[in-house]
Design an enzyme around this catalytic site. Structure first.
Site, PDB file in Angstrom:
ATOM      1  N   LYS A   1       0.839  -1.210   0.000  1.00  0.00           N
ATOM      2  CA  LYS A   1       0.000   0.000   0.000  1.00  0.00           C
ATOM      3  C   LYS A   1       0.871   1.255   0.000  1.00  0.00           C
ATOM      4  O   LYS A   1       0.655   2.167  -0.791  1.00  0.00           O
ATOM      5  CB  LYS A   1      -0.939   0.010   1.223  1.00  0.00           C
ATOM      6  CG  LYS A   1      -1.856  -1.199   1.308  1.00  0.00           C
ATOM      7  CD  LYS A   1      -2.796  -1.143   2.505  1.00  0.00           C
ATOM      8  CE  LYS A   1      -2.099  -1.154   3.844  1.00  0.00           C
ATOM      9  NZ  LYS A   1      -1.348  -2.407   4.133  1.00  0.00           N
TER      10      LYS A   1
ATOM     11  N   ARG B   1      11.833  -5.445   4.588  1.00  0.00           N
ATOM     12  CA  ARG B   1      11.536  -4.013   4.399  1.00  0.00           C
ATOM     13  C   ARG B   1      12.514  -3.122   5.181  1.00  0.00           C
ATOM     14  O   ARG B   1      12.860  -3.398   6.321  1.00  0.00           O
ATOM     15  CB  ARG B   1      10.121  -3.694   4.864  1.00  0.00           C
ATOM     16  CG  ARG B   1       9.850  -2.192   4.872  1.00  0.00           C
ATOM     17  CD  ARG B   1       8.409  -1.825   4.976  1.00  0.00           C
ATOM     18  NE  ARG B   1       7.726  -2.486   6.066  1.00  0.00           N
ATOM     19  CZ  ARG B   1       6.409  -2.512   6.204  1.00  0.00           C
ATOM     20  NH1 ARG B   1       5.644  -1.937   5.306  1.00  0.00           N
ATOM     21  NH2 ARG B   1       5.849  -3.116   7.218  1.00  0.00           N
TER      22      ARG B   1
ATOM     23  N   ARG C   1      -0.503  -8.785  13.492  1.00  0.00           N
ATOM     24  CA  ARG C   1      -1.077  -7.815  12.546  1.00  0.00           C
ATOM     25  C   ARG C   1      -1.916  -8.526  11.481  1.00  0.00           C
ATOM     26  O   ARG C   1      -2.958  -8.020  11.060  1.00  0.00           O
ATOM     27  CB  ARG C   1       0.043  -6.995  11.896  1.00  0.00           C
ATOM     28  CG  ARG C   1       0.644  -5.966  12.861  1.00  0.00           C
ATOM     29  CD  ARG C   1       1.990  -5.437  12.411  1.00  0.00           C
ATOM     30  NE  ARG C   1       1.954  -4.772  11.134  1.00  0.00           N
ATOM     31  CZ  ARG C   1       3.017  -4.587  10.353  1.00  0.00           C
ATOM     32  NH1 ARG C   1       4.214  -5.036  10.737  1.00  0.00           N
ATOM     33  NH2 ARG C   1       2.896  -3.971   9.200  1.00  0.00           N
TER      34      ARG C   1
HETATM   35  P1  AP5 Z   1       4.851  -1.572   1.797  1.00  0.00           P
HETATM   36  O1  AP5 Z   1       4.485  -0.743   0.615  1.00  0.00           O
HETATM   37  O2  AP5 Z   1       5.621  -0.927   2.904  1.00  0.00           O
HETATM   38  O3  AP5 Z   1       3.549  -2.341   2.351  1.00  0.00           O
HETATM   39  P2  AP5 Z   1       2.280  -1.789   3.133  1.00  0.00           P
HETATM   40  O4  AP5 Z   1       1.065  -2.447   2.579  1.00  0.00           O
HETATM   41  O5  AP5 Z   1       2.286  -0.293   3.189  1.00  0.00           O
HETATM   42  O6  AP5 Z   1       2.605  -2.432   4.540  1.00  0.00           O
HETATM   43  P3  AP5 Z   1       2.461  -1.884   6.020  1.00  0.00           P
HETATM   44  O7  AP5 Z   1       3.148  -2.899   6.881  1.00  0.00           O
HETATM   45  O8  AP5 Z   1       2.948  -0.459   6.129  1.00  0.00           O
HETATM   46  O9  AP5 Z   1       0.951  -1.927   6.223  1.00  0.00           O
HETATM   47  P4  AP5 Z   1       0.195  -1.864   7.521  1.00  0.00           P
HETATM   48  O10 AP5 Z   1      -1.186  -1.664   7.057  1.00  0.00           O
HETATM   49  O11 AP5 Z   1       0.431  -3.020   8.436  1.00  0.00           O
HETATM   50  O12 AP5 Z   1       0.905  -0.625   8.286  1.00  0.00           O
HETATM   51  P5  AP5 Z   1       0.423   0.849   8.673  1.00  0.00           P
HETATM   52  O13 AP5 Z   1       1.619   1.698   8.634  1.00  0.00           O
HETATM   53  O14 AP5 Z   1      -0.794   1.260   7.937  1.00  0.00           O
HETATM   54  O15 AP5 Z   1       5.681  -2.840   1.238  1.00  0.00           O
HETATM   55  C1  AP5 Z   1       6.208  -3.798   2.145  1.00  0.00           C
HETATM   56  C2  AP5 Z   1       7.603  -4.253   1.623  1.00  0.00           C
HETATM   57  O16 AP5 Z   1       7.416  -4.962   0.395  1.00  0.00           O
HETATM   58  C3  AP5 Z   1       8.579  -3.096   1.311  1.00  0.00           C
HETATM   59  O17 AP5 Z   1       9.879  -3.503   1.665  1.00  0.00           O
HETATM   60  C4  AP5 Z   1       8.476  -2.923  -0.211  1.00  0.00           C
HETATM   61  O18 AP5 Z   1       9.707  -2.464  -0.760  1.00  0.00           O
HETATM   62  C5  AP5 Z   1       8.170  -4.347  -0.659  1.00  0.00           C
HETATM   63  N1  AP5 Z   1       7.314  -4.411  -1.838  1.00  0.00           N
HETATM   64  C6  AP5 Z   1       6.263  -3.608  -2.145  1.00  0.00           C
HETATM   65  N2  AP5 Z   1       5.709  -3.985  -3.306  1.00  0.00           N
HETATM   66  C7  AP5 Z   1       6.436  -5.075  -3.743  1.00  0.00           C
HETATM   67  C8  AP5 Z   1       6.358  -5.920  -4.873  1.00  0.00           C
HETATM   68  N3  AP5 Z   1       5.429  -5.744  -5.811  1.00  0.00           N
HETATM   69  N4  AP5 Z   1       7.259  -6.932  -4.989  1.00  0.00           N
HETATM   70  C9  AP5 Z   1       8.215  -7.137  -4.033  1.00  0.00           C
HETATM   71  N5  AP5 Z   1       8.328  -6.353  -2.934  1.00  0.00           N
HETATM   72  C10 AP5 Z   1       7.453  -5.345  -2.800  1.00  0.00           C
HETATM   73  O19 AP5 Z   1      -0.045   0.616  10.192  1.00  0.00           O
HETATM   74  C11 AP5 Z   1       0.883   0.308  11.197  1.00  0.00           C
HETATM   75  C12 AP5 Z   1       0.152   0.316  12.539  1.00  0.00           C
HETATM   76  O20 AP5 Z   1      -0.386   1.624  12.802  1.00  0.00           O
HETATM   77  C13 AP5 Z   1      -1.030  -0.634  12.676  1.00  0.00           C
HETATM   78  O21 AP5 Z   1      -0.630  -1.954  13.034  1.00  0.00           O
HETATM   79  C14 AP5 Z   1      -1.824   0.045  13.797  1.00  0.00           C
HETATM   80  O22 AP5 Z   1      -1.245  -0.200  15.056  1.00  0.00           O
HETATM   81  C15 AP5 Z   1      -1.640   1.526  13.481  1.00  0.00           C
HETATM   82  N6  AP5 Z   1      -2.678   2.064  12.585  1.00  0.00           N
HETATM   83  C16 AP5 Z   1      -2.509   2.581  11.341  1.00  0.00           C
HETATM   84  N7  AP5 Z   1      -3.680   2.982  10.836  1.00  0.00           N
HETATM   85  C17 AP5 Z   1      -4.617   2.715  11.780  1.00  0.00           C
HETATM   86  C18 AP5 Z   1      -6.028   2.885  11.827  1.00  0.00           C
HETATM   87  N8  AP5 Z   1      -6.731   3.402  10.792  1.00  0.00           N
HETATM   88  N9  AP5 Z   1      -6.680   2.494  12.957  1.00  0.00           N
HETATM   89  C19 AP5 Z   1      -6.012   1.994  14.002  1.00  0.00           C
HETATM   90  N10 AP5 Z   1      -4.673   1.773  14.007  1.00  0.00           N
HETATM   91  C20 AP5 Z   1      -3.987   2.146  12.908  1.00  0.00           C
END
Ligand code: AP5
Length: 225
Positions: free
Chosen positions: A13, A134, A179
């Site tokens: 994402k 990552r 997660r």
């Molecule tokens: P990346 O693009 O970083 O993946 P992502 O989907 O953004 O993963 P996240 O782990 O950031 O998602 P998340 O939803 O768990 O975290 P968030 O920050 O929202 O890609 C991952 C890796 O793969 C990278 O190394 C990239 O280079 C690689 N990659 C990408 N595409 C690729 C491809 N096609 N092929 C190969 N490699 C690839 O949330 C974190 C925490 O914040 C949550 O756990 C929660 O505690 C809190 N939080 C956030 N939002 C809320 C909310 N709305 N409500 C409550 N808590 C919240």
């Protein structure tokens, strides 16, 4: 255009969000990035959010929803936005609809306040490979790397802005497991919520990054009409 990205942790994402937001000319709003910035600055919000992020649990709705309401009230979001990581459960999805109604957005015939919800589909095995490799840039730029799939040419520094690369504390294996469970139990139900509103598009998020970007552009362009 008003767009939401949904998908499990590590689906890509954050990687795709910047490309899609630039393509559409809208601001990218990531609740995860907002929490991490507050944690690194030691703000009262960051202190409260840290225990939830470290445990792989959702930050409580009463903290999260107000942040999004404030952000969507800013001038640059008036013409559209891309949300990455919000909503994370059905209660947040319902609140988002209310915020948009309060901001003067009219719903479509399907009662949707969003134009498209892009669901990035990947399996858990791929998620684990992506998250374990990552690396993130400490600078505000938010550049994302992977030690195998998209390594920085500058080793442990960001090859775009020179910032130090680090591994997220919630990318530890046991936290990733939590997660994924939280995603299945709490976030996946929003997929049906948006399917019923007629705005859901699911794309295969496995393959090269630029191939997925092309699929995402095709999906948002189709929704834009
Ligand atoms: P990346 O693009 O970083 O993946 P992502 O989907 O953004 O993963 P996240 O782990 O950031 O998602 P998340 O939803 O768990 O975290 P968030 O920050 O929202 O890609 C991952 C890796 O793969 C990278 O190394 C990239 O280079 C690689 N990659 C990408 N595409 C690729 C491809 N096609 N092929 C190969 N490699 C690839 O949330 C974190 C925490 O914040 C949550 O756990 C929660 O505690 C809190 N939080 C956030 N939002 C809320 C909310 N709305 N409500 C409550 N808590 C919240």
């Amino acid at each position: 255009m008003r767009i939401v990205l949904v998908g499990p942790p590590g689906a890509g994402k954050g990687t795709q969000a910047s490309f899609i937001a630039s393509h559409l000319g809208v601001p990218k709003i990531s609740t995860g990035d907002i929490f991490r910035a507050n944690i690194s600055q030691g703000t009262p919000l960051g202190v409260k959010a840290k225990e939830y992020l470290d445990a792989g649990q959702l930050v409580p709705d009463e903290l999260t929803i107000d942040i999004v309401r404030d952000r969507l009230g800013q001038a640059d979001a008036a013409g559209g936005f891309l949300l990455d990581g919000f909503p994370r459960n059905v209660a947040q999805a319902e609140e988002l609809d209310k915020i948009l109604a309060d901001n003067g957005v009219s719903p479509s015939a399907g009662k949707a306040y969003l134009d498209v919800v892009l669901d990035l589909e990947v399996d858990n095995g791929e998620v684990v490979k992506r998250i374990s490799g990552r690396r993130l840039c400490r600078n505000d730029s938010g550049h994302i790397f992977h030690v195998d799939y998209s390594p920085s040419k500058a080793g442990d520094k960001c090859d775009i802005c020179g910032g130090e690369l680090y591994q997220r504390s919630d990318d530890a294996e046991e936290v990733v497991r939590t997660r994924l469970e939280v995603y299945a139990a709490e976030t996946a139900p929003i997929i049906d919520y948006y399917r019923e509103q007629g705005v859901l598009t699911t794309i295969d998020a496995t393959g090269e990054v630029d191939v997925i970007t092309a699929r995402a552009f095709a999906a948002v362009d189709a929704a834009r009409g």
